[in-house]
Design a protein around this motif. Structure first.
Motif, PDB file in Angstrom:
ATOM      1  N   MET A   1       0.833  -1.200   0.000  1.00 54.67           N
ATOM      2  CA  MET A   1       0.000   0.000   0.000  1.00 54.67           C
ATOM      3  C   MET A   1       0.869   1.252   0.000  1.00 54.67           C
ATOM      4  O   MET A   1       0.574   2.227  -0.692  1.00 54.67           O
ATOM      5  CB  MET A   1      -0.928   0.028   1.217  1.00 54.67           C
ATOM      6  CG  MET A   1      -1.715   1.328   1.349  1.00 54.67           C
ATOM      7  SD  MET A   1      -2.807   1.363   2.778  1.00 54.67           S
ATOM      8  CE  MET A   1      -4.083   0.230   2.240  1.00 54.67           C
ATOM      9  N   TRP A   2       1.955   1.213   0.779  1.00 47.80           N
ATOM     10  CA  TRP A   2       2.770   2.407   0.999  1.00 47.80           C
ATOM     11  C   TRP A   2       4.159   2.280   0.409  1.00 47.80           C
ATOM     12  O   TRP A   2       4.771   1.213   0.450  1.00 47.80           O
ATOM     13  CB  TRP A   2       2.939   2.654   2.506  1.00 47.80           C
ATOM     14  CG  TRP A   2       1.765   3.266   3.179  1.00 47.80           C
ATOM     15  CD1 TRP A   2       0.756   2.611   3.837  1.00 47.80           C
ATOM     16  CD2 TRP A   2       1.472   4.657   3.268  1.00 47.80           C
ATOM     17  NE1 TRP A   2      -0.140   3.513   4.340  1.00 47.80           N
ATOM     18  CE2 TRP A   2       0.268   4.780   3.998  1.00 47.80           C
ATOM     19  CE3 TRP A   2       2.098   5.813   2.808  1.00 47.80           C
ATOM     20  CZ2 TRP A   2      -0.316   6.014   4.283  1.00 47.80           C
ATOM     21  CZ3 TRP A   2       1.521   7.037   3.074  1.00 47.80           C
ATOM     22  CH2 TRP A   2       0.329   7.134   3.813  1.00 47.80           C
ATOM     23  N   SER A   3       4.660   3.387  -0.084  1.00 49.07           N
ATOM     24  CA  SER A   3       6.084   3.564  -0.353  1.00 49.07           C
ATOM     25  C   SER A   3       6.519   4.841   0.352  1.00 49.07           C
ATOM     26  O   SER A   3       6.062   5.929   0.004  1.00 49.07           O
ATOM     27  CB  SER A   3       6.372   3.681  -1.853  1.00 49.07           C
ATOM     28  OG  SER A   3       6.263   2.436  -2.503  1.00 49.07           O
ATOM     29  N   VAL A   4       7.357   4.683   1.357  1.00 49.74           N
ATOM     30  CA  VAL A   4       7.948   5.841   2.028  1.00 49.74           C
ATOM     31  C   VAL A   4       9.366   5.969   1.487  1.00 49.74           C
ATOM     32  O   VAL A   4      10.252   5.175   1.801  1.00 49.74           O
ATOM     33  CB  VAL A   4       7.966   5.672   3.556  1.00 49.74           C
ATOM     34  CG1 VAL A   4       8.597   6.904   4.216  1.00 49.74           C
ATOM     35  CG2 VAL A   4       6.553   5.452   4.083  1.00 49.74           C
ATOM     36  N   MET A   5       9.563   6.942   0.639  1.00 52.86           N
ATOM     37  CA  MET A   5      10.842   7.149  -0.027  1.00 52.86           C
ATOM     38  C   MET A   5      11.554   8.325   0.636  1.00 52.86           C
ATOM     39  O   MET A   5      10.989   9.417   0.751  1.00 52.86           O
ATOM     40  CB  MET A   5      10.628   7.406  -1.521  1.00 52.86           C
ATOM     41  CG  MET A   5       9.711   6.395  -2.216  1.00 52.86           C
ATOM     42  SD  MET A   5      10.254   4.676  -2.060  1.00 52.86           S
ATOM     43  CE  MET A   5      11.737   4.691  -3.084  1.00 52.86           C
ATOM     44  N   ILE A   6      12.786   8.086   1.070  1.00 44.28           N
ATOM     45  CA  ILE A   6      13.517   9.084   1.856  1.00 44.28           C
ATOM     46  C   ILE A   6      14.752   9.543   1.071  1.00 44.28           C
ATOM     47  O   ILE A   6      15.814   8.925   1.143  1.00 44.28           O
ATOM     48  CB  ILE A   6      13.932   8.512   3.228  1.00 44.28           C
ATOM     49  CG1 ILE A   6      12.720   7.924   3.953  1.00 44.28           C
ATOM     50  CG2 ILE A   6      14.615   9.581   4.080  1.00 44.28           C
ATOM     51  CD1 ILE A   6      13.034   7.265   5.281  1.00 44.28           C
ATOM     52  N   PRO A   7      14.616  10.609   0.285  1.00 47.96           N
ATOM     53  CA  PRO A   7      15.786  11.138  -0.433  1.00 47.96           C
ATOM     54  C   PRO A   7      16.708  11.872   0.535  1.00 47.96           C
ATOM     55  O   PRO A   7      16.243  12.563   1.457  1.00 47.96           O
ATOM     56  CB  PRO A   7      15.170  12.101  -1.443  1.00 47.96           C
ATOM     57  CG  PRO A   7      13.900  12.566  -0.798  1.00 47.96           C
ATOM     58  CD  PRO A   7      13.404  11.404   0.023  1.00 47.96           C
ATOM     59  N   CYS A   8      17.998  11.724   0.335  1.00 49.84           N
ATOM     60  CA  CYS A   8      18.925  12.424   1.227  1.00 49.84           C
ATOM     61  C   CYS A   8      20.180  12.835   0.469  1.00 49.84           C
ATOM     62  O   CYS A   8      20.603  12.163  -0.478  1.00 49.84           O
ATOM     63  CB  CYS A   8      19.285  11.562   2.437  1.00 49.84           C
ATOM     64  SG  CYS A   8      20.351  10.152   2.071  1.00 49.84           S
ATOM     65  N   TYR A   9      20.731  13.936   0.907  1.00 50.48           N
ATOM     66  CA  TYR A   9      22.039  14.365   0.427  1.00 50.48           C
ATOM     67  C   TYR A   9      22.698  15.195   1.522  1.00 50.48           C
ATOM     68  O   TYR A   9      22.214  16.271   1.888  1.00 50.48           O
ATOM     69  CB  TYR A   9      21.953  15.187  -0.862  1.00 50.48           C
ATOM     70  CG  TYR A   9      23.309  15.727  -1.289  1.00 50.48           C
ATOM     71  CD1 TYR A   9      24.299  14.853  -1.718  1.00 50.48           C
ATOM     72  CD2 TYR A   9      23.602  17.084  -1.210  1.00 50.48           C
ATOM     73  CE1 TYR A   9      25.557  15.317  -2.067  1.00 50.48           C
ATOM     74  CE2 TYR A   9      24.852  17.563  -1.562  1.00 50.48           C
ATOM     75  CZ  TYR A   9      25.830  16.682  -1.994  1.00 50.48           C
ATOM     76  OH  TYR A   9      27.087  17.150  -2.322  1.00 50.48           O
ATOM     77  N   ASN A  10      23.773  14.663   2.084  1.00 54.49           N
ATOM     78  CA  ASN A  10      24.551  15.350   3.116  1.00 54.49           C
ATOM     79  C   ASN A  10      23.685  15.862   4.265  1.00 54.49           C
ATOM     80  O   ASN A  10      23.811  17.017   4.693  1.00 54.49           O
ATOM     81  CB  ASN A  10      25.360  16.490   2.492  1.00 54.49           C
ATOM     82  CG  ASN A  10      26.563  15.969   1.707  1.00 54.49           C
ATOM     83  OD1 ASN A  10      26.822  14.769   1.662  1.00 54.49           O
ATOM     84  ND2 ASN A  10      27.300  16.879   1.089  1.00 54.49           N
ATOM     85  N   CYS A  11      22.798  15.003   4.739  1.00 54.52           N
ATOM     86  CA  CYS A  11      22.002  15.353   5.926  1.00 54.52           C
ATOM     87  C   CYS A  11      22.019  14.194   6.917  1.00 54.52           C
ATOM     88  O   CYS A  11      21.017  13.907   7.575  1.00 54.52           O
ATOM     89  CB  CYS A  11      20.562  15.705   5.527  1.00 54.52           C
ATOM     90  SG  CYS A  11      19.656  14.387   4.696  1.00 54.52           S
ATOM     91  N   ILE A  12      23.170  13.543   7.038  1.00 57.85           N
ATOM     92  CA  ILE A  12      23.266  12.338   7.851  1.00 57.85           C
ATOM     93  C   ILE A  12      22.950  12.606   9.327  1.00 57.85           C
ATOM     94  O   ILE A  12      22.454  11.734  10.022  1.00 57.85           O
ATOM     95  CB  ILE A  12      24.661  11.682   7.691  1.00 57.85           C
ATOM     96  CG1 ILE A  12      24.622  10.238   8.208  1.00 57.85           C
ATOM     97  CG2 ILE A  12      25.736  12.511   8.384  1.00 57.85           C
ATOM     98  CD1 ILE A  12      25.845   9.433   7.822  1.00 57.85           C
ATOM     99  N   LYS A  13      23.195  13.822   9.785  1.00 61.66           N
ATOM    100  CA  LYS A  13      22.941  14.110  11.200  1.00 61.66           C
ATOM    101  C   LYS A  13      21.448  14.158  11.518  1.00 61.66           C
ATOM    102  O   LYS A  13      21.065  14.108  12.689  1.00 61.66           O
ATOM    103  CB  LYS A  13      23.630  15.410  11.622  1.00 61.66           C
ATOM    104  CG  LYS A  13      23.138  16.662  10.914  1.00 61.66           C
ATOM    105  CD  LYS A  13      23.928  17.876  11.393  1.00 61.66           C
ATOM    106  CE  LYS A  13      23.514  19.148  10.673  1.00 61.66           C
ATOM    107  NZ  LYS A  13      24.287  20.325  11.134  1.00 61.66           N
TER     108      LYS A  13
END
Length: 336
Positions: free
Chosen positions: A22-34
């Motif tokens: 039902m769900w796709s939780v997509m978490i884009p990231c770039y240099n935000c590891i903290k």
């Protein structure tokens, strides 16, 4: 290599598999590891027992740490990881997120944002109550880089339900932030992905969706948008004034989504709203962290967008704030 800034909405391929979550939780990231661990845990704490959800971090070739190891440690197999071969920018990364998603509902949760407990259940209830909507949102609040939360005073409606005249409301002012929004995958397949600008791209998308679909809203505050992160894309664009070029571009694009008899009125109102917002931001920046250059850029841009009493009021306050700080620094120097 694809252009980092698509000139047209990128196409989204349909999912052919019959076995879809039902769900796709997509978490884009770039240099935000903290901030990334916070984002992931905010999802896991309310979905750990579910098997109908895809959670994936899409890393745009970050250089600030070992994102893959962090995902493995926090996710413990519940969160998958995908890394772009090279940095392709936010718009193309969003495109990757949507095309890699398999669910019928897509939540693009930026790697420095978060959601509160109950977000996914609340959004599900909106889609169940209003099956013909294209997207659903909850109320959001703001968190700073230290995790301090500030309430959002813009309550769209007091009860859950369809927002009337949503197209005109969202075209005049970006009333919603990305972590609060969930979109049917079929809508992205029909309308395409994010394009044209790197600042205000979400506002363009929500307006584009509003021109074709109804949207349901819950006044429960269940999404957290992180402001004040100077290393974010928005933060960098504000610092150098690029945000004004992008906002003017979006103003042009969304004219195509608005009926002819409303185009001029909505455009004028949108420019006024952004002018007031940026003038207020100039004052707040001087008040909090004394970044004179950014404050000047915002104030100058605000006046270029529209001159009205509220904009002038905030800029006068910003000017007074500047001279107060200058006087304070002078007295401090003399004393020392």
């Amino acid at each position: 290599m694809l252009d980092r800034t698509p000139t047209l909405p990128p196409s989204i391929s349909p999912v052919v598999s019959p076995n879809r979550p039902m769900w796709s939780v997509m978490i884009p990231c770039y240099n935000c590891i903290k901030f990334l661990e916070y984002a992931m845990r905010s999802v896991l704490i309310q979905t750990w027992y579910r098997h109908d959800i895809q959670i994936e971090v899409v890393d745009d070739a970050s250089t600030d740490g070992d994102v893959e190891s962090l995902v493995a440690t926090v996710g413990k197999g519940r969160i998958s990881y995908f890394r772009n071969e090279q940095n392709i920018g936010s718009l193309r990364t969003f495109e990757v997120c949507i095309n890699r998603s398999r669910g019928t509902l897509i939540h693009i949760l930026h790697g420095d944002d978060g959601v509160k407990f109950g977000f996914y259940e609340e959004i599900e209830s909106l889609f169940e109550s209003y099956p013909d909507i294209g997207a659903a949102i909850t109320q959001h609040s703001f968190i700073d880089t230290d995790g301090n939360e500030t309430a959002n005073k813009n309550i769209i409606r007091n009860e859950p339900g369809i927002i009337q005249n949503w197209l005109y409301k969202i075209a005049a002012k970006p009333l919603v932030q990305p972590p609060a929004v969930v979109v049917k995958r079929s809508v992205y397949e029909q309308l395409g992905g994010f394009f044209a600008v790197h600042y205000g791209e979400d506002w363009e998308m929500w307006t584009r969706i509003a021109s074709q679909y109804a949207l349901a809203y819950s006044p429960k505050c269940l999404a957290l948008y992180r402001g004040g992160n100077e290393e974010s894309i928005s933060g960098r664009f504000v610092r150098d004034g690029s945000n004004f070029n992008d906002i003017n571009r979006v103003l042009e694009i969304i004219q195509a989504y608005i009926p002819d008899n409303k185009k001029k009125e909505i455009r004028k109102l949108a420019k006024r709203n952004f002018s007031i917002s940026y003038a207020n931001s100039a004052f707040q920046i001087l008040k909090k962290n004394r970044n004179n250059n950014t404050a000047f850029i915002l104030a100058k841009g605000a006046l270029a967008l529209d001159i009205n009493l509220r904009t002038v009021y905030y800029i006068i306050r910003a000017i007074f704030q500047y001279f107060i700080m200058a006087a304070f620094d002078t007295m401090k120097a003399i004393k020392n």
